[in-house]
Design an enzyme around this catalytic site. Structure first.
Site, PDB file in Angstrom:
ATOM      1  N   ASP A   1       4.129 -27.461  -8.544  1.00 25.70           N
ATOM      2  CA  ASP A   1       3.581 -28.591  -7.783  1.00 25.70           C
ATOM      3  C   ASP A   1       3.472 -28.068  -6.352  1.00 25.70           C
ATOM      4  O   ASP A   1       3.436 -26.838  -6.153  1.00 25.70           O
ATOM      5  CB  ASP A   1       4.494 -29.830  -7.893  1.00 25.70           C
ATOM      6  CG  ASP A   1       3.861 -31.097  -7.309  1.00 25.70           C
ATOM      7  OD1 ASP A   1       2.977 -31.662  -7.945  1.00 25.70           O
ATOM      8  OD2 ASP A   1       4.238 -31.511  -6.193  1.00 25.70           O
TER       9      ASP A   1
ATOM     10  N   LYS B   1      10.118 -34.925 -13.382  1.00 25.93           N
ATOM     11  CA  LYS B   1       9.669 -34.270 -12.150  1.00 25.93           C
ATOM     12  C   LYS B   1      10.902 -33.723 -11.443  1.00 25.93           C
ATOM     13  O   LYS B   1      12.005 -34.234 -11.635  1.00 25.93           O
ATOM     14  CB  LYS B   1       8.960 -35.285 -11.245  1.00 25.93           C
ATOM     15  CG  LYS B   1       8.109 -34.667 -10.157  1.00 25.93           C
ATOM     16  CD  LYS B   1       6.727 -34.267 -10.643  1.00 25.93           C
ATOM     17  CE  LYS B   1       5.964 -33.487  -9.594  1.00 25.93           C
ATOM     18  NZ  LYS B   1       4.575 -33.213 -10.000  1.00 25.93           N
TER      19      LYS B   1
HETATM   20  P1  NDP Z   1      -0.299 -26.816  -2.911  1.00 24.05           P
HETATM   21  O1  NDP Z   1       1.050 -26.588  -2.328  1.00 24.05           O
HETATM   22  O2  NDP Z   1      -0.994 -25.682  -3.580  1.00 24.05           O
HETATM   23  O3  NDP Z   1      -1.286 -27.381  -1.790  1.00 24.05           O
HETATM   24  C1  NDP Z   1      -1.022 -28.567  -1.117  1.00 24.05           C
HETATM   25  C2  NDP Z   1      -2.058 -28.717  -0.027  1.00 24.05           C
HETATM   26  O4  NDP Z   1      -1.897 -29.975   0.602  1.00 24.05           O
HETATM   27  C3  NDP Z   1      -1.927 -27.666   1.068  1.00 24.05           C
HETATM   28  O5  NDP Z   1      -3.174 -27.419   1.630  1.00 24.05           O
HETATM   29  C4  NDP Z   1      -1.001 -28.376   2.055  1.00 24.05           C
HETATM   30  O6  NDP Z   1      -1.119 -27.878   3.383  1.00 24.05           O
HETATM   31  C5  NDP Z   1      -1.485 -29.797   1.960  1.00 24.05           C
HETATM   32  N1  NDP Z   1      -0.380 -30.713   2.262  1.00 24.05           N
HETATM   33  C6  NDP Z   1       0.817 -30.781   1.633  1.00 24.05           C
HETATM   34  N2  NDP Z   1       1.602 -31.722   2.202  1.00 24.05           N
HETATM   35  C7  NDP Z   1       0.853 -32.244   3.202  1.00 24.05           C
HETATM   36  C8  NDP Z   1       1.090 -33.252   4.165  1.00 24.05           C
HETATM   37  N3  NDP Z   1       2.259 -33.912   4.194  1.00 24.05           N
HETATM   38  N4  NDP Z   1       0.092 -33.535   5.039  1.00 24.05           N
HETATM   39  C9  NDP Z   1      -1.092 -32.864   5.006  1.00 24.05           C
HETATM   40  N5  NDP Z   1      -1.363 -31.895   4.119  1.00 24.05           N
HETATM   41  C10 NDP Z   1      -0.407 -31.592   3.248  1.00 24.05           C
HETATM   42  O7  NDP Z   1      -0.139 -28.055  -3.905  1.00 24.05           O
HETATM   43  P2  NDP Z   1      -1.100 -28.509  -5.088  1.00 24.05           P
HETATM   44  O8  NDP Z   1      -2.509 -28.241  -4.718  1.00 24.05           O
HETATM   45  O9  NDP Z   1      -0.557 -27.961  -6.339  1.00 24.05           O
HETATM   46  O10 NDP Z   1      -0.814 -30.077  -5.126  1.00 24.05           O
HETATM   47  C11 NDP Z   1      -1.557 -31.004  -4.326  1.00 24.05           C
HETATM   48  C12 NDP Z   1      -1.359 -32.392  -4.900  1.00 24.05           C
HETATM   49  O11 NDP Z   1      -1.813 -32.431  -6.259  1.00 24.05           O
HETATM   50  C13 NDP Z   1       0.070 -32.918  -4.936  1.00 24.05           C
HETATM   51  O12 NDP Z   1       0.061 -34.319  -4.755  1.00 24.05           O
HETATM   52  C14 NDP Z   1       0.508 -32.604  -6.363  1.00 24.05           C
HETATM   53  O13 NDP Z   1       1.567 -33.439  -6.781  1.00 24.05           O
HETATM   54  C15 NDP Z   1      -0.776 -32.919  -7.107  1.00 24.05           C
HETATM   55  N6  NDP Z   1      -0.920 -32.319  -8.417  1.00 24.05           N
HETATM   56  C16 NDP Z   1      -0.861 -30.961  -8.578  1.00 24.05           C
HETATM   57  C17 NDP Z   1      -1.031 -30.422  -9.833  1.00 24.05           C
HETATM   58  C18 NDP Z   1      -1.091 -28.942 -10.045  1.00 24.05           C
HETATM   59  O14 NDP Z   1      -1.394 -28.523 -11.180  1.00 24.05           O
HETATM   60  N7  NDP Z   1      -0.871 -28.113  -9.049  1.00 24.05           N
HETATM   61  C19 NDP Z   1      -1.193 -31.264 -11.028  1.00 24.05           C
HETATM   62  C20 NDP Z   1      -1.346 -32.674 -10.725  1.00 24.05           C
HETATM   63  C21 NDP Z   1      -1.172 -33.156  -9.470  1.00 24.05           C
HETATM   64  P3  NDP Z   1      -0.027 -26.834   3.923  1.00 24.05           P
HETATM   65  O15 NDP Z   1      -0.282 -25.566   3.183  1.00 24.05           O
HETATM   66  O16 NDP Z   1      -0.310 -26.735   5.377  1.00 24.05           O
HETATM   67  O17 NDP Z   1       1.313 -27.437   3.622  1.00 24.05           O
END
Ligand code: NDP
Length: 444
Positions: free
Chosen positions: A166, A126
């Site tokens: 991510d 990672k």
């Molecule tokens: P994105 O950046 O596309 O979206 C993240 C979302 O979560 C946004 O809506 C963001 O809001 C919100 N968010 C992030 N940090 C916080 C916080 N501290 N408090 C509240 N809301 C928060 O990321 P992903 O959708 O790709 O990833 C989301 C999760 O899934 C993570 O844990 C990632 O590790 C996991 N994951 C992702 C994969 C992938 O293929 N993308 C694969 C496996 C796991 P804002 O825009 O306002 O920051």
């Protein structure tokens, strides 16, 4: 002291001030107790668990870049190459101000078991940076990505380490990172996944984590005699995982009624309009306050609160530790049937235990969100073959992988008399394959 307790203590002492990493180590090792204690002396002699909790390599680097006004900034870059026993390191890059070594280590550690569970030949790693992409121009994002890759390129490669996206790293960032790698290395290879379709990306990769989460959830419910159709779901997040989880939930006949970002959350009693959500987040890159312009019946609330909404299924898809004990109590009081993690470690240990103790079906992220990395591995296969598969072909493989993951961990849980404990099942199934490969390869 038991060997498991010794190693939990060891991980805490050797990695001070890394609470998320300690949490991940505890969660995994606690559920491996039943496996380790059956052959404790052998594992202790090989120091197998010490080796598992210690990354093979940790790379920390400076990322200097200049903004549009001519101001220079410095960020901290990380790549943790955790375990390559079963394949090249594989795992995403996260760009978020909260990123530090402990967070990257927790994610890398979890990734080892997740990648093992997919049944595909990928090790765990990672990386990321404490850079905040919010409010940056396209040009600043490009300049930053180029600087980040100018150091990272020397540590990665199609057969060594293949990063993906991510939080904060989507198609745009992967494009800039790939362009710089190709330029420096003069080599066109599948070194990153999540690429655009015109330059080696896989169809269905964008959708994979969210879709995979729902394939897994559907299989888990079915195997417990429950139909997903007609169920109300609450979803947190509004990023890549949340959007495609919502889309697939609707396709399967469920009704997702919430989504959230870091400033607030939306409740739409008629069900989330996924086309509107995509336009707000993927096209305009705007805040969720905009959602009301598309759906006047919906409500927008500042802060957090999705877990207070009555639902059958909860899908945390934003970030780590976003569902705590109070949230778990609210969900149980409202009659939740299943919680399936789309994000990595979104549920605290106490909340997980509470949900399990109250009979809620609980799917840990390392299993239920493995569709993203699994499809990344399918992208690697297509790049090696120099061929592209159709959307339907990739989606069918993804579904098959998610169904297999569920049965793999369900069987492991049953084998160790822990039926229905999918957390233990996932950790045990993921662990056994990696441990076996490590033992076969000697002390390396
Ligand atoms: P994105 O950046 O596309 O979206 C993240 C979302 O979560 C946004 O809506 C963001 O809001 C919100 N968010 C992030 N940090 C916080 C916080 N501290 N408090 C509240 N809301 C928060 O990321 P992903 O959708 O790709 O990833 C989301 C999760 O899934 C993570 O844990 C990632 O590790 C996991 N994951 C992702 C994969 C992938 O293929 N993308 C694969 C496996 C796991 P804002 O825009 O306002 O920051």
């Amino acid at each position: 002291m038991s060997y498991v307790d010794e190693v939990i203590q060891y991980a805490i002492e050797k990695n001070p001030a890394q609470p998320e990493f300690h949490q991940a180590v505890k969660e995994v090792l606690e559920s491996l107790r039943v496996v380790i204690e059956a052959d404790e002396e052998k594992y202790r002699k090989e120091a197998l668990l010490e080796r598992m909790v210690t990354p093979e390599r940790q790379i920390l680097f400076r990322v200097p870049w200049v903004d549009d006004k001519g101001q220079t900034h410095v960020n901290n870059g990380f790549r943790v190459q955790f375990n390559s026993a079963i394949g090249p390191y594989k795992g995403g890059l996260r760009f978020h101000p909260s990123v530090n070594l402990g967070i990257i280590k927790f994610l890398g550690f979890e990734q080892v078991f997740k990648n093992s569970l997919t049944g595909l030949p990928i090790g765990g790693g990672k990386g990321g940076c404490d850079f905040d992409p919010k409010g940056k121009s396209d040009h600043e994002i490009m300049v930053f990505c180029q600087s980040f890759m100018t150091e990272l390129y020397r540590h990665i490669g199609a057969d060594t380490d293949v990063p993906a996206g991510d939080i904060g790293v989507g198609g745009r960032e992967i494009g800039y990172l790939f362009g710089q790698y190709k330029r420096i290395r003069d080599c066109y290879e599948g070194v990153l996944t999540g690429k655009g379709l015109t330059y080696g990306g896989s169809l269905a990769r964008t959708e994979a984590t969210g879709y995979g989460l729902l394939y897994f959830t559907d299989e888990m419910l079915k195997s417990n005699g429950i139909d997903i159709a007609g169920k109300t779901a609450v979803v947190s997040g509004a990023g890549n995982v949340a959007i495609y989880a919502i889309e697939k939930a609707i396709e399967l006949g469920a009704k997702p009624v919430t989504c959230s970002d870091s400033t607030g959350w939306v409740y739409d009693p008629d069900g989330i309009d996924v086309a509107a959500l995509k336009e707000i987040k993927e096209v305009k890159r705007a805040r969720l306050t905009e959602y009301k312009n598309y759906r006047p019946n919906s409500e927008y609330h500042e802060g957090r609160g999705v877990w207070t909404v009555k639902c059958d299924i909860a899908l945390p898809c934003a970030t780590q530790n976003e569902l705590n004990l109070d949230d778990a109590k609210a969900l149980v009081a409202n009659g939740v049937i299943a919680v399936a993690e789309g994000a990595n470690m979104p549920t605290t240990l106490e909340a997980t235990e509470y949900l399990q103790a109250n009979g809620v079906l609980f799917a840990p992220g390392k299993a239920s969100n493995a569709g993203g990395v699994a499809t990344s591995a399918l992208e690697m296969s297509q790049n090696s073959e120099r061929l592209s598969w159709s959307f339907e072909e990739v989606d069918a493989k993804l579904k098959n992988i998610m169904v297999n993951i569920f049965h793999n961990l369900d069987d492991a849980a049953k084998q160790y008399c822990l039926e229905g404990n999918y957390v233990a099942g996932a950790n045990i199934a993921g662990f056994l394959k990696v441990a076996n490969a490590m033992e076969a390869q000697g002390i390396v």
